[in-house]
Design a protein around this motif. Structure first.
Motif, PDB file in Angstrom:
ATOM      1  N   PRO A 181       0.805  -1.237   0.000  1.00  0.00           N
ATOM      2  CA  PRO A 181       0.000   0.000   0.000  1.00  0.00           C
ATOM      3  C   PRO A 181       0.832   1.280   0.000  1.00  0.00           C
ATOM      4  O   PRO A 181       0.392   2.306  -0.536  1.00  0.00           O
ATOM      5  CB  PRO A 181      -0.828  -0.114   1.295  1.00  0.00           C
ATOM      6  CG  PRO A 181      -0.902  -1.590   1.560  1.00  0.00           C
ATOM      7  CD  PRO A 181       0.385  -2.166   1.062  1.00  0.00           C
ATOM      8  N   SER A 184       2.441   4.072  -4.472  1.00  0.00           N
ATOM      9  CA  SER A 184       1.289   4.506  -5.275  1.00  0.00           C
ATOM     10  C   SER A 184       1.267   3.713  -6.581  1.00  0.00           C
ATOM     11  O   SER A 184       2.300   3.188  -7.021  1.00  0.00           O
ATOM     12  CB  SER A 184       1.392   6.005  -5.580  1.00  0.00           C
ATOM     13  OG  SER A 184       2.466   6.220  -6.489  1.00  0.00           O
ATOM     14  N   THR A 185       0.104   3.676  -7.223  1.00  0.00           N
ATOM     15  CA  THR A 185      -0.001   2.943  -8.491  1.00  0.00           C
ATOM     16  C   THR A 185       0.919   3.569  -9.533  1.00  0.00           C
ATOM     17  O   THR A 185       1.593   2.868 -10.294  1.00  0.00           O
ATOM     18  CB  THR A 185      -1.464   2.923  -8.961  1.00  0.00           C
ATOM     19  OG1 THR A 185      -2.222   2.211  -7.970  1.00  0.00           O
ATOM     20  CG2 THR A 185      -1.619   2.233 -10.306  1.00  0.00           C
ATOM     21  N   LYS A 200      -8.323  -3.450  -7.599  1.00  0.00           N
ATOM     22  CA  LYS A 200      -8.930  -2.358  -6.825  1.00  0.00           C
ATOM     23  C   LYS A 200      -7.783  -1.393  -6.545  1.00  0.00           C
ATOM     24  O   LYS A 200      -6.611  -1.793  -6.577  1.00  0.00           O
ATOM     25  CB  LYS A 200      -9.478  -2.865  -5.482  1.00  0.00           C
ATOM     26  CG  LYS A 200     -10.672  -3.781  -5.575  1.00  0.00           C
ATOM     27  CD  LYS A 200     -11.939  -2.979  -5.766  1.00  0.00           C
ATOM     28  CE  LYS A 200     -13.153  -3.903  -5.836  1.00  0.00           C
ATOM     29  NZ  LYS A 200     -14.346  -3.155  -6.266  1.00  0.00           N
ATOM     30  N   TYR A 202      -6.526  -0.593  -3.946  1.00  0.00           N
ATOM     31  CA  TYR A 202      -5.675  -1.137  -2.870  1.00  0.00           C
ATOM     32  C   TYR A 202      -5.188  -2.559  -3.159  1.00  0.00           C
ATOM     33  O   TYR A 202      -4.459  -3.134  -2.358  1.00  0.00           O
ATOM     34  CB  TYR A 202      -6.449  -1.116  -1.542  1.00  0.00           C
ATOM     35  CG  TYR A 202      -7.732  -1.925  -1.579  1.00  0.00           C
ATOM     36  CD1 TYR A 202      -7.712  -3.290  -1.326  1.00  0.00           C
ATOM     37  CD2 TYR A 202      -8.945  -1.326  -1.898  1.00  0.00           C
ATOM     38  CE1 TYR A 202      -8.870  -4.039  -1.385  1.00  0.00           C
ATOM     39  CE2 TYR A 202     -10.120  -2.073  -1.966  1.00  0.00           C
ATOM     40  CZ  TYR A 202     -10.070  -3.426  -1.702  1.00  0.00           C
ATOM     41  OH  TYR A 202     -11.215  -4.174  -1.790  1.00  0.00           O
ATOM     42  N   LEU A 203      -5.605  -3.130  -4.268  1.00  0.00           N
ATOM     43  CA  LEU A 203      -5.243  -4.530  -4.577  1.00  0.00           C
ATOM     44  C   LEU A 203      -4.608  -4.568  -5.964  1.00  0.00           C
ATOM     45  O   LEU A 203      -5.301  -4.610  -6.988  1.00  0.00           O
ATOM     46  CB  LEU A 203      -6.501  -5.415  -4.520  1.00  0.00           C
ATOM     47  CG  LEU A 203      -6.310  -6.901  -4.843  1.00  0.00           C
ATOM     48  CD1 LEU A 203      -5.318  -7.553  -3.887  1.00  0.00           C
ATOM     49  CD2 LEU A 203      -7.644  -7.634  -4.792  1.00  0.00           C
ATOM     50  N   ARG A 204      -3.259  -4.542  -5.948  1.00  0.00           N
ATOM     51  CA  ARG A 204      -2.529  -4.435  -7.213  1.00  0.00           C
ATOM     52  C   ARG A 204      -1.474  -5.545  -7.290  1.00  0.00           C
ATOM     53  O   ARG A 204      -0.704  -5.741  -6.340  1.00  0.00           O
ATOM     54  CB  ARG A 204      -1.872  -3.052  -7.298  1.00  0.00           C
ATOM     55  CG  ARG A 204      -2.912  -1.937  -7.277  1.00  0.00           C
ATOM     56  CD  ARG A 204      -2.398  -0.671  -6.667  1.00  0.00           C
ATOM     57  NE  ARG A 204      -1.737  -0.845  -5.408  1.00  0.00           N
ATOM     58  CZ  ARG A 204      -0.863   0.037  -4.903  1.00  0.00           C
ATOM     59  NH1 ARG A 204      -0.562   1.128  -5.571  1.00  0.00           N
ATOM     60  NH2 ARG A 204      -0.288  -0.186  -3.743  1.00  0.00           N
TER      61      ARG A 204
END
Ligand code: BEZ
Length: 212
Positions: A181, A184-185, A200, A202-204
């Motif tokens: 977490p 960042s993406t 999501k 938060y789910l990568r």
């Protein structure tokens, strides 16, 4: 107060089957596993120490030093080690601490008086290069540990330390890992060139970064 994750693993000096050791000196700058056994000349412990010896190269590959402990004396350890080598087809060459005065057992909370007043339970600690406790697993005397799980956790911990990724439930080496977490993406896309799958925010997931 018993040890908790993130605590500094206490240092100690001990008499072992490989001579006198200072725990921190033995670990050096790598990872460590300290694991306790209820007693010498017992069947489950015999298989566990044999299995550990047979996994020597798996531990070496991961830069992990192993160290066993029980409250039996050195001469008993040395005799039992011959039996382990004979029955398990291995060469035990890692130290087994003779912790007769229970110094190590008490430092690490390995005696659980309601299980046994005298013998250690099967505690296992993974210690990082920073000497902090990264994992604790406690098994009862009657259940031999799963050393594939121990290696799996080391792989997961090392991936987190080196690549800022976590591992999902039941993860096995080679499967996709999870972007932590704190990343960042946007940063993840830059950091993980094999790609980032956003399920999501938060789910990568990303392919395991340290394999081809
Ligand atoms: C064993 O290592 O086999 C063992 C030790 C204590 C209680 C039960 C089993």
């Amino acid at each position: 107060m018993s040890l908790r994750l993130g605590d500094i693993a206490p240092n100690f000096k001990a008499s072992t089957t490989e001579g006198e050791i200072d725990f921190y000196e033995y670990l050096g700058t790598g990872w460590g596993i300290l694991f306790s056994h209820p007693a010498d000349y017992t069947p489950v412990c015999t298989t566990e120490l044999g299995r550990t010896a047979l996994l020597k190269y798996e531990f070496e590959k991961r830069n992990v030093k192993v160290l066993a402990v029980s409250v039996d004396p050195l001469d008993k350890h040395l005799g039992w080690r011959n039996d382990i080598n004979e029955t398990q087809g291995c060469t035990v060459d890692f130290p087994i601490i003779a912790d007769e005065d229970k110094t190590v057992a008490n430092l690490y909370g390995m005696i659980h008086p309601n299980a046994s007043e005298t013998f250690t339970v099967r505690s296992l600690f993974i210690i990082g290069p920073d000497k902090k406790v990264k994992l604790m697993i406690i098994y009862p005397a009657s259940t031999g540990r799963n050393f594939n799980e121990v290696l799996r956790v080391i792989d997961s911990l090392q991936l987190t330390a080196n690549y800022s990724v976590a591992t999902p439930a039941d993860w096995k080496g080679g499967e996709d890992v999870i972007v932590v977490p704190a990343v960042s993406t946007e940063a993840a896309i830059e950091k993980f060139p094999k790609g980032v799958k956003v399920v999501k925010p938060y789910l990568r997931y990303t392919p395991q970064p340290n394999i081809d």
